[in-house]
Design an enzyme around this catalytic site. Structure first.
Site, PDB file in Angstrom:
ATOM      1  N   CYS A 117       0.839  -1.194   0.000  1.00  0.00           N
ATOM      2  CA  CYS A 117       0.000   0.000   0.000  1.00  0.00           C
ATOM      3  C   CYS A 117       0.881   1.255   0.000  1.00  0.00           C
ATOM      4  CB  CYS A 117      -0.935  -0.072   1.215  1.00  0.00           C
ATOM      5  SG  CYS A 117      -2.339   1.054   1.215  1.00  0.00           S
ATOM      6  N   THR A 118       0.609   2.212   0.878  1.00  0.00           N
ATOM      7  CA  THR A 118       1.354   3.464   0.887  1.00  0.00           C
ATOM      8  C   THR A 118       2.720   3.344   1.549  1.00  0.00           C
ATOM      9  OG1 THR A 118       0.143   4.137   2.874  1.00  0.00           O
ATOM     10  CG2 THR A 118      -0.688   4.937   0.742  1.00  0.00           C
TER      11      THR A 118
END
Length: 208
Positions: A117-118
């Site tokens: 993800c981030t």
């Protein structure tokens, strides 16, 4: 200094921090934990996963989920696989010089550097994504391009491998990436998927 439970196991260090996305770290941890028990590579288990933090104080993940890192990031057993999850807390990590420097040092020595993800934003802020194919959460590509203009974003991919660098899309995609990693490193995921009852979505482009 504590070391891996088995001397020939791959140490799998997973960073946790306040406001980390729960499944971003817990999903991969489960994959490597199950693989460590279901894929015995005699005379040692193939993986030893552990959580690392900015310190060893309890971390409050998304939704109030509390977890305690086993080690501090700069005083942990040397990882073979290092995974950076995502979540709102990554924004603060972008301004943590000691962590970013440590990531640069680890990138030069680990067998695998991965993000979920981030978590890719943190790798981007570390300067580790220039010229590398990478993916992240579908809502984070604009920010990724700001932090790492030299990166090669692969939108629409569930996970991407570029040499020793592995990155995945959002949240549950980290489980698929981790299964692909286990397959690449050990050669079998069927017992892991059976134990987890996981319908593996192999929509990455990891090398066979």
């Amino acid at each position: 200094m504590p070391i891996a439970q088995q001397s020939n196991s791959r140490n799998v260090a997973i960073l946790v921090f306040d406001e980390v996305e729960v499944l971003d770290f817990a999903g991969p941890f489960e994959v490597f934990s199950v693989a460590g028990s279901e894929l015995p590579a005699a005379p040692y288990a193939p993986f030893f996963p552990y959580l690392i933090g900015l310190n060893t104080q309890p971390v409050q993940a998304r939704g109030g989920f509390v977890v305690q890192p086993r080690y501090r990031f700069d005083d942990a057993p040397a990882p073979d696989v290092l995974l950076i999850p995502g979540g709102n807390g990554t924004r603060r990590l972008l301004k943590h010089p000691a962590l970013l420097q440590w990531l640069r040092e680890q990138a030069a020595r680990v067998e695998v550097l991965a993000s979920v993800c981030t978590g890719a934003l943190v790798l981007g802020a570390s300067g580790l994504l220039d010229g590398r194919r990478v993916c992240t959460h579908h809502q984070a590509y604009e920010r990724l391009r700001e932090l790492a203009p030299g990166a090669l974003p692969q939108e629409g991919r569930r996970f991407v491998q570029d040499g020793a660098l592995w990155t995945s899309g959002g949240i549950s995609a980290g489980i698929d990436m981790s299964l692909a990693l286990v397959q690449a490193l050990v050669g079998d995921t069927a017992p892991v998927r059976a134990e987890m009852e996981w319908m593996w979505v192999d929509q990455g482009d990891a090398a066979a």
